[in-house]
Motif scaffolding. Structure first.
Motif, PDB file in Angstrom:
ATOM      1  N   ALA A  79       0.569  -1.305  -0.672  1.00 31.84           N
ATOM      2  CA  ALA A  79      -0.075   0.091  -0.434  1.00 31.84           C
ATOM      3  C   ALA A  79       0.756   1.607  -0.147  1.00 31.84           C
ATOM      4  O   ALA A  79       0.374   2.490  -0.687  1.00 31.84           O
ATOM      5  N   ILE A  80       2.013   0.938   0.718  1.00 27.71           N
ATOM      6  CA  ILE A  80       2.842   2.272   0.714  1.00 27.71           C
ATOM      7  C   ILE A  80       3.514   2.726  -0.581  1.00 27.71           C
ATOM      8  O   ILE A  80       3.569   4.140  -0.598  1.00 27.71           O
ATOM      9  N   ASP A  81       3.250   1.859  -1.510  1.00 25.59           N
ATOM     10  CA  ASP A  81       4.096   2.110  -2.865  1.00 25.59           C
ATOM     11  C   ASP A  81       3.373   2.998  -3.860  1.00 25.59           C
ATOM     12  O   ASP A  81       2.887   3.383  -4.390  1.00 25.59           O
ATOM     13  N   TRP A  82       2.107   3.249  -3.371  1.00 31.36           N
ATOM     14  CA  TRP A  82       0.430   3.799  -3.940  1.00 31.36           C
ATOM     15  C   TRP A  82       0.975   5.296  -4.096  1.00 31.36           C
ATOM     16  O   TRP A  82       1.169   5.895  -2.721  1.00 31.36           O
ATOM     17  N   PRO A  83       0.980   6.337  -4.817  1.00 37.67           N
ATOM     18  CA  PRO A  83       1.946   7.715  -4.576  1.00 37.67           C
ATOM     19  C   PRO A  83       0.868   8.298  -4.246  1.00 37.67           C
ATOM     20  O   PRO A  83       0.844  10.041  -3.790  1.00 37.67           O
ATOM     21  N   TYR A  84      -0.491   8.272  -4.225  1.00 35.25           N
ATOM     22  CA  TYR A  84      -1.949   8.947  -4.589  1.00 35.25           C
ATOM     23  C   TYR A  84      -2.575   8.626  -2.872  1.00 35.25           C
ATOM     24  O   TYR A  84      -3.471   8.005  -3.135  1.00 35.25           O
ATOM     25  N   SER A  85      -1.633   8.443  -2.314  1.00 37.52           N
ATOM     26  CA  SER A  85      -2.960   7.819  -1.129  1.00 37.52           C
ATOM     27  C   SER A  85      -2.581   8.250   0.283  1.00 37.52           C
ATOM     28  O   SER A  85      -1.372   8.896  -0.075  1.00 37.52           O
ATOM     29  N   SER A  86      -3.041   8.772   1.452  1.00 42.22           N
ATOM     30  CA  SER A  86      -3.186   9.174   2.522  1.00 42.22           C
ATOM     31  C   SER A  86      -2.232   8.622   3.849  1.00 42.22           C
ATOM     32  O   SER A  86      -2.011   8.599   4.395  1.00 42.22           O
ATOM     33  N   ILE A  87      -2.053   7.216   2.804  1.00 40.87           N
ATOM     34  CA  ILE A  87      -1.556   6.224   3.189  1.00 40.87           C
ATOM     35  C   ILE A  87       0.210   7.272   3.986  1.00 40.87           C
ATOM     36  O   ILE A  87       0.785   6.925   5.180  1.00 40.87           O
ATOM     37  N   HIS A  88       1.122   7.903   2.989  1.00 43.48           N
ATOM     38  CA  HIS A  88       1.633   8.528   3.250  1.00 43.48           C
ATOM     39  C   HIS A  88       1.646   9.260   5.031  1.00 43.48           C
ATOM     40  O   HIS A  88       2.677   9.564   5.386  1.00 43.48           O
ATOM     41  N   LYS A  89       0.889  10.080   5.374  1.00 42.33           N
ATOM     42  CA  LYS A  89       0.320  10.559   5.585  1.00 42.33           C
ATOM     43  C   LYS A  89       0.737   9.785   7.436  1.00 42.33           C
ATOM     44  O   LYS A  89       0.938  10.517   8.305  1.00 42.33           O
ATOM     45  N   PHE A  90      -0.572   9.114   7.128  1.00 42.51           N
ATOM     46  CA  PHE A  90      -0.808   7.647   8.263  1.00 42.51           C
ATOM     47  C   PHE A  90       0.880   7.499   8.541  1.00 42.51           C
ATOM     48  O   PHE A  90       0.921   7.047   9.844  1.00 42.51           O
ATOM     49  N   VAL A  91       1.659   6.970   7.570  1.00 41.00           N
ATOM     50  CA  VAL A  91       2.871   6.062   8.280  1.00 41.00           C
ATOM     51  C   VAL A  91       4.131   7.563   9.325  1.00 41.00           C
ATOM     52  O   VAL A  91       4.297   8.027  10.086  1.00 41.00           O
ATOM     53  N   ARG A  92       4.102   8.747   8.068  1.00 44.42           N
ATOM     54  CA  ARG A  92       4.287  10.314   8.408  1.00 44.42           C
ATOM     55  C   ARG A  92       4.434  10.014  10.111  1.00 44.42           C
ATOM     56  O   ARG A  92       5.598  11.231  10.802  1.00 44.42           O
ATOM     57  N   ASP A  93       2.935   9.957  10.430  1.00 46.21           N
ATOM     58  CA  ASP A  93       2.649  10.937  11.740  1.00 46.21           C
ATOM     59  C   ASP A  93       2.430   9.412  12.475  1.00 46.21           C
ATOM     60  O   ASP A  93       2.265   9.627  13.840  1.00 46.21           O
TER      61      ASP A  93
END
Length: 177
Positions: free
Chosen positions: A141-155
């Motif tokens: 999931a982290i490999d998809w660029p257009y996702s809020s998952i990146h913010k969830f990981v960063r936070d």
């Protein structure tokens, strides 16, 4: 049966919004225009995007509306029309849409679900973040660029390997859970 939408001021809602022609990749091909459309609408009609994933032909998102406002339909209409105005009018438009002065870019209807509780919220956030894997666009999931998952990981809310671990129960995810 007549369909009724849940209009709850300050409510939190899950949405699925889809292109009319599912084989097109307009959303990811025009990601900047889509983001600008969201930003433009949020300026005049605020709402909070709790989670989002944008795929080539559809998107899933969770919004929380202001305490005194329940009009998500107006916001979606504005986002869709703002995005659509960024394209020349060269798509196929059937007679019904033409008579209503509608473009042929978006499906008219969308899926909307009022989030009921924390478990429902968590299941829908997980569904959003896992969707690119479900559709075979990426393995993680982290490999998809257009996702809020990146913010969830960063936070620090979730680990970057979330959804790739066999201990995660994917059956609990979903639009209709």
């Amino acid at each position: 049966m007549q369909y009724r939408q849940a209009f709850v001021p300050g409510g939190t809602f899950f949405f699925t919004i889809t292109l009319l022609e599912r084989h097109k990749t307009l959303l990811t091909d025009n990601i900047i225009l889509l983001k600008q459309s969201f930003h433009h609408v949020k300026q005049s009609h605020p709402f909070h995007i709790d989670a989002i994933v944008i795929l080539p032909d559809h998107l899933h998102t969770i919004w929380t509306l202001p305490e005194t406002d329940a009009d998500f339909a107006m916001r979606w209409g504005l986002i869709k029309s703002t995005f659509s105005r960024g394209f020349p009018k060269d798509e196929h438009i059937n007679k019904t849409r033409h008579s209503k002065n509608e473009r042929g870019i978006w499906q008219r209807r969308y899926w909307e679900h009022l989030i009921r509780d924390e478990k429902d919220y968590r299941n829908h956030v997980n569904y959003i973040h896992y969707n690119p894997v479900k559709h075979g666009y990426v393995d993680k999931a982290i490999d998809w660029p257009y996702s809020s998952i990146h913010k969830f990981v960063r936070d620090g809310i979730i680990d970057q390997n979330w959804g790739y671990d066999e201990n995660v129960d994917m059956k609990t995810f979903g639009e209709r859970n």
